[in-house]
Design a protein around this motif. Structure first.
Motif, PDB file in Angstrom:
ATOM      1  N   PRO A  82       0.808  -1.219   0.000  1.00 39.75           N
ATOM      2  CA  PRO A  82       0.000   0.000   0.000  1.00 39.75           C
ATOM      3  C   PRO A  82       0.844   1.274   0.000  1.00 39.75           C
ATOM      4  O   PRO A  82       0.457   2.275  -0.616  1.00 39.75           O
ATOM      5  N   LEU A  83       1.991   1.242   0.679  1.00 39.02           N
ATOM      6  CA  LEU A  83       2.833   2.436   0.680  1.00 39.02           C
ATOM      7  C   LEU A  83       3.385   2.705  -0.707  1.00 39.02           C
ATOM      8  O   LEU A  83       3.375   3.851  -1.185  1.00 39.02           O
ATOM      9  N   ARG A  84       3.848   1.671  -1.380  1.00 37.70           N
ATOM     10  CA  ARG A  84       4.365   1.870  -2.737  1.00 37.70           C
ATOM     11  C   ARG A  84       3.256   2.373  -3.667  1.00 37.70           C
ATOM     12  O   ARG A  84       3.492   3.239  -4.521  1.00 37.70           O
ATOM     13  N   ALA A  85       2.050   1.851  -3.513  1.00 37.32           N
ATOM     14  CA  ALA A  85       0.926   2.303  -4.339  1.00 37.32           C
ATOM     15  C   ALA A  85       0.610   3.771  -4.067  1.00 37.32           C
ATOM     16  O   ALA A  85       0.334   4.551  -4.995  1.00 37.32           O
ATOM     17  N   ALA A  86       0.654   4.151  -2.798  1.00 38.64           N
ATOM     18  CA  ALA A  86       0.376   5.542  -2.445  1.00 38.64           C
ATOM     19  C   ALA A  86       1.435   6.476  -3.007  1.00 38.64           C
ATOM     20  O   ALA A  86       1.121   7.586  -3.462  1.00 38.64           O
ATOM     21  N   VAL A  87       2.687   6.059  -2.989  1.00 36.18           N
ATOM     22  CA  VAL A  87       3.765   6.874  -3.542  1.00 36.18           C
ATOM     23  C   VAL A  87       3.538   7.136  -5.028  1.00 36.18           C
ATOM     24  O   VAL A  87       3.667   8.271  -5.504  1.00 36.18           O
ATOM     25  N   GLU A  88       3.207   6.100  -5.763  1.00 36.69           N
ATOM     26  CA  GLU A  88       2.977   6.287  -7.196  1.00 36.69           C
ATOM     27  C   GLU A  88       1.779   7.193  -7.453  1.00 36.69           C
ATOM     28  O   GLU A  88       1.818   8.067  -8.327  1.00 36.69           O
ATOM     29  N   ALA A  89       0.713   7.014  -6.676  1.00 35.04           N
ATOM     30  CA  ALA A  89      -0.499   7.808  -6.890  1.00 35.04           C
ATOM     31  C   ALA A  89      -0.310   9.262  -6.485  1.00 35.04           C
ATOM     32  O   ALA A  89      -0.938  10.161  -7.068  1.00 35.04           O
ATOM     33  N   ALA A  90       0.538   9.517  -5.497  1.00 34.01           N
ATOM     34  CA  ALA A  90       0.708  10.879  -4.991  1.00 34.01           C
ATOM     35  C   ALA A  90       1.499  11.770  -5.938  1.00 34.01           C
ATOM     36  O   ALA A  90       1.554  12.983  -5.734  1.00 34.01           O
ATOM     37  N   ARG A  91       2.109  11.190  -6.971  1.00 38.45           N
ATOM     38  CA  ARG A  91       2.905  11.992  -7.896  1.00 38.45           C
ATOM     39  C   ARG A  91       2.028  12.978  -8.661  1.00 38.45           C
ATOM     40  O   ARG A  91       2.514  14.028  -9.109  1.00 38.45           O
ATOM     41  N   THR A  92       0.764  12.662  -8.831  1.00 39.48           N
ATOM     42  CA  THR A  92      -0.160  13.535  -9.548  1.00 39.48           C
ATOM     43  C   THR A  92      -1.456  13.623  -8.751  1.00 39.48           C
ATOM     44  O   THR A  92      -1.723  12.823  -7.862  1.00 39.48           O
ATOM     45  N   GLY A  93      -2.269  14.589  -9.073  1.00 41.51           N
ATOM     46  CA  GLY A  93      -3.608  14.666  -8.497  1.00 41.51           C
ATOM     47  C   GLY A  93      -3.777  15.692  -7.402  1.00 41.51           C
ATOM     48  O   GLY A  93      -4.903  16.099  -7.102  1.00 41.51           O
ATOM     49  N   GLY A  94      -2.692  16.113  -6.757  1.00 33.28           N
ATOM     50  CA  GLY A  94      -2.800  17.212  -5.807  1.00 33.28           C
ATOM     51  C   GLY A  94      -3.473  16.904  -4.492  1.00 33.28           C
ATOM     52  O   GLY A  94      -3.983  17.822  -3.827  1.00 33.28           O
ATOM     53  N   LEU A  95      -3.491  15.629  -4.086  1.00 33.36           N
ATOM     54  CA  LEU A  95      -4.073  15.250  -2.798  1.00 33.36           C
ATOM     55  C   LEU A  95      -3.042  14.469  -1.997  1.00 33.36           C
ATOM     56  O   LEU A  95      -2.148  13.831  -2.562  1.00 33.36           O
ATOM     57  N   VAL A  96      -3.184  14.495  -0.671  1.00 37.04           N
ATOM     58  CA  VAL A  96      -2.350  13.661   0.188  1.00 37.04           C
ATOM     59  C   VAL A  96      -2.933  12.258   0.197  1.00 37.04           C
ATOM     60  O   VAL A  96      -4.152  12.064   0.141  1.00 37.04           O
ATOM     61  N   HIS A  97      -2.057  11.262   0.275  1.00 38.51           N
ATOM     62  CA  HIS A  97      -2.488   9.863   0.274  1.00 38.51           C
ATOM     63  C   HIS A  97      -2.135   9.218   1.611  1.00 38.51           C
ATOM     64  O   HIS A  97      -1.059   9.469   2.176  1.00 38.51           O
ATOM     65  N   LEU A  98      -3.049   8.394   2.101  1.00 39.24           N
ATOM     66  CA  LEU A  98      -2.849   7.613   3.323  1.00 39.24           C
ATOM     67  C   LEU A  98      -2.778   6.148   2.913  1.00 39.24           C
ATOM     68  O   LEU A  98      -3.746   5.630   2.350  1.00 39.24           O
ATOM     69  N   PRO A  99      -1.671   5.453   3.196  1.00 36.41           N
ATOM     70  CA  PRO A  99      -1.508   4.085   2.705  1.00 36.41           C
ATOM     71  C   PRO A  99      -2.167   3.044   3.603  1.00 36.41           C
ATOM     72  O   PRO A  99      -1.588   1.995   3.877  1.00 36.41           O
ATOM     73  N   TYR A 100      -3.379   3.330   4.051  1.00 37.93           N
ATOM     74  CA  TYR A 100      -4.075   2.367   4.909  1.00 37.93           C
ATOM     75  C   TYR A 100      -5.562   2.687   4.992  1.00 37.93           C
ATOM     76  O   TYR A 100      -5.985   3.836   4.838  1.00 37.93           O
ATOM     77  N   THR A 101      -6.308   1.649   5.226  1.00 40.85           N
ATOM     78  CA  THR A 101      -7.725   1.757   5.585  1.00 40.85           C
ATOM     79  C   THR A 101      -7.971   1.250   7.000  1.00 40.85           C
ATOM     80  O   THR A 101      -9.077   1.396   7.523  1.00 40.85           O
ATOM     81  N   GLU A 102      -6.943   0.632   7.600  1.00 46.23           N
ATOM     82  CA  GLU A 102      -7.015   0.189   8.988  1.00 46.23           C
ATOM     83  C   GLU A 102      -5.783   0.672   9.740  1.00 46.23           C
ATOM     84  O   GLU A 102      -4.659   0.489   9.273  1.00 46.23           O
ATOM     85  N   TYR A 103      -6.024   1.276  10.889  1.00 41.13           N
ATOM     86  CA  TYR A 103      -4.941   1.693  11.781  1.00 41.13           C
ATOM     87  C   TYR A 103      -5.009   0.787  13.003  1.00 41.13           C
ATOM     88  O   TYR A 103      -5.976   0.827  13.761  1.00 41.13           O
ATOM     89  N   ARG A 104      -4.007  -0.059  13.156  1.00 42.66           N
ATOM     90  CA  ARG A 104      -4.001  -1.037  14.237  1.00 42.66           C
ATOM     91  C   ARG A 104      -2.988  -0.629  15.304  1.00 42.66           C
ATOM     92  O   ARG A 104      -1.799  -0.494  15.024  1.00 42.66           O
ATOM     93  N   TRP A 105      -3.478  -0.456  16.530  1.00 41.29           N
ATOM     94  CA  TRP A 105      -2.600  -0.200  17.658  1.00 41.29           C
ATOM     95  C   TRP A 105      -2.296  -1.525  18.318  1.00 41.29           C
ATOM     96  O   TRP A 105      -3.184  -2.220  18.803  1.00 41.29           O
ATOM     97  N   LEU A 106      -1.028  -1.904  18.321  1.00 41.95           N
ATOM     98  CA  LEU A 106      -0.664  -3.244  18.779  1.00 41.95           C
ATOM     99  C   LEU A 106      -0.700  -3.382  20.294  1.00 41.95           C
ATOM    100  O   LEU A 106      -0.982  -4.462  20.809  1.00 41.95           O
ATOM    101  N   GLY A 107      -0.416  -2.318  21.013  1.00 39.27           N
ATOM    102  CA  GLY A 107      -0.374  -2.443  22.460  1.00 39.27           C
ATOM    103  C   GLY A 107       0.789  -3.325  22.904  1.00 39.27           C
ATOM    104  O   GLY A 107       1.597  -3.808  22.110  1.00 39.27           O
ATOM    105  N   ARG A 108       0.865  -3.555  24.205  1.00 37.58           N
ATOM    106  CA  ARG A 108       1.989  -4.311  24.754  1.00 37.58           C
ATOM    107  C   ARG A 108       2.009  -5.747  24.221  1.00 37.58           C
ATOM    108  O   ARG A 108       3.053  -6.281  23.844  1.00 37.58           O
TER     109      ARG A 108
END
Length: 230
Positions: A82-108
């Protein structure tokens, strides 16, 4: 024409704190192992407290206007595809990209499982709904186009949520998300109380009040660069 793809710089806002060093070291190892083509560098300001928004703004501003930059927190692991995909997409279009749809907090527990060799997507975690922080992919031109992040948020809290509202209002739509996950590592929680935190909360309320009013949001964002410009 956009510049030809080259090495991508990862900006990591970082001021050493004992409880955060293990997570920071693991993030560096993660990039070296899974994303070796990315060049990681840390950034901090000279402010008396750690100002995450100012670090992000400063790191992005160091790049050429149309260069793609990854801004990654020192406790957050992105998935490579997803990060590589976001990098390629962010080259054009004028928007910020977030390379995730899930943010997981792992905890201890999840953090220990990950360090013990368990695949990240199998580790115990809490799902953080509505998360909009951790890893951003942008160009300096896009970042400046909606004011970046508000450096009046000092210490911890709210700068990411305020930025998300400003992006949507000033650029006409929310940041672009890419299917995938990021993983937040365990460390001692920062204090979210006191006068500084209350000031951050009050500023966040101003962003909520400006939502839906592009003129009000523009005026609010206009005063946001107070540290890195000093």
């Amino acid at each position: 024409m956009p510049p030809s793809p080259g090495p991508v710089t990862v900006i990591v806002p970082w001021r050493p704190a004992p409880s955060r060093v293990p997570a920071f070291d693991f993030v560096l190892e993660w990039y070296a192992r899974y994303l070796p083509e990315f060049q990681v560098r840390t950034v901090d300001t000279e402010d008396d407290v750690f100002v995450l928004a100012a670090c992000r703004n400063l790191g992005v501003a160091m790049a050429d206007p149309d260069e793609v930059v990854v801004v990654c927190d020192a406790d957050t692991l992105p998935e490579p595809a997803p990060l590589r995909a976001a990098v390629e997409a962010a080259r054009t279009g004028g928007l910020v990209h977030l390379p995730y749809t899930e943010y997981r907090w792992l905890g201890r527990t999840g953090d220990a499982q990950l360090r013990g060799g368990m695949p990240a997507d199998e580790c115990a975690h809490d799902l953080v709904l509505g998360a909009c922080s951790g890893v951003y992919v942008t160009t300096p031109r896009t970042w400046a186009g909606h004011g970046g992040q508000d450096e009046r948020f000092r210490g911890w809290g709210f700068e990411d949520a305020a930025w998300y509202l400003a992006h949507g209002e000033l650029l006409g739509q929310p940041p672009v998300r890419h299917e995938g996950r990021v993983y937040a590592l365990h460390h001692a929680a920062e204090e979210r109380a006191g006068a500084r935190y209350e000031a951050n909360a009050a500023l966040m309320q101003r962003y909520r009040d400006a939502e839906g009013d592009v003129v009000a949001m523009t005026q609010l964002v206009a005063g946001s660069r107070v540290l890195s410009s000093s």
